[in-house]
Design an enzyme around this catalytic site. Sequence first.
Site, PDB file in Angstrom:
ATOM      1  N   SER A 195       0.845  -1.198   0.000  1.00 22.43           N
ATOM      2  CA  SER A 195       0.000   0.000   0.000  1.00 22.43           C
ATOM      3  C   SER A 195       0.873   1.238   0.000  1.00 22.43           C
ATOM      4  CB  SER A 195      -0.893   0.020   1.243  1.00 22.43           C
ATOM      5  OG  SER A 195      -0.157   0.432   2.394  1.00 22.43           O
ATOM      6  N   ASP A 196       0.307   2.358  -0.379  1.00 26.62           N
ATOM      7  CA  ASP A 196       0.925   3.640  -0.073  1.00 26.62           C
ATOM      8  C   ASP A 196       0.689   3.890   1.411  1.00 26.62           C
ATOM      9  OD1 ASP A 196       2.184   6.099  -0.380  1.00 26.62           O
ATOM     10  OD2 ASP A 196       1.116   6.580  -2.225  1.00 26.62           O
ATOM     11  N   CYS A 197       1.367   4.864   1.985  1.00 30.24           N
ATOM     12  CA  CYS A 197       1.321   5.016   3.443  1.00 30.24           C
ATOM     13  C   CYS A 197      -0.074   5.469   3.914  1.00 30.24           C
ATOM     14  CB  CYS A 197       2.384   5.990   3.905  1.00 30.24           C
ATOM     15  SG  CYS A 197       4.039   5.298   3.761  1.00 30.24           S
TER      16      CYS A 197
END
Length: 310
Positions: free
Chosen positions: A171-173
């Site tokens: 995932s992105d953060c």
Amino acid sequence: FPSSKAMSSTWDLPLIFDCASATSDEARIYYNTKQKGLIYWCPTINMSRDPRWGRDEENYGEDPYLTGRIAVEYIRGMQGDHPKYYKTVATAKHFAANNYEKGRHSTSSDVDARNLREYYLPAFETAVKEGNVRSVMSAYNALNGIPCGANHELLIDILRGEWGFDGFVTSDCGAVEDVYNKHHYVATPAEASGVSMRNGEDLNCGTTFQDYCKEAIEKGYMTEADLDSALTRVFEARFSVGEFDDAALLPWSSISESELECQEHIDLAHRAARESIVLLKNDNSFLPLAKDNRAARQHRQPGRLQRLAG
């Protein structure tokens, strides 16, 4: 090195490879001396659809074919060609149709099948099939109403089923949290953990998986086998760069710290900067502008932005 947009203006694929190779050399030095990890979030291969994105310099332009060719060279330069170990793990991002900044945590990119297949996906497909990229990052935004990190069609049907991707998806953060907190696709963090991991998200930059996967398993939102599959993919990547092996077995353990920002790399960056320069013809004597003339002017009216010739 120059920004990605400048690098694409070189039209020099061997140069892209050389720059990425130098970057991965320095990444290995940071691993050897500072214990910096070996999974790198690059390249950004989203399409440059609108210059108002705000982070437009991070990508390689508006051409899916050129972006795909650059992606392959960049990934190969980052990951190396050793028969056993990857030099680093590259991460193609942001998958997919992530082309604007404002509202990206909660909005949906609504794209018809032709646009998706002909414009937004080709560079990623090339990165997987030809570049053998070992990691892909899902985007913050939803695609046609389904958050990218929980999108079965995107992460399983297309990425793994059609393209044969066998790396891991990150995932992105904070993006798993967005699935329930911003997209409101599900109601709770445990449900977000389950729907994301079950539909192809392997690694969470954040704390949602760490805090709620146990609850998600207990409540039936996912299974222990789903968790095992994700863990296996992530650990395979860590093993593939030699993280758990004796340093003497790794071909990059002996890279001298003197190669960090060495003159050879500085010269390479200078060469890339020179090659990125684009000259425009002034063949109609448009320039220099007269003091009383304008190339364009803007003014806003309610609900729209107008651009008028000066």
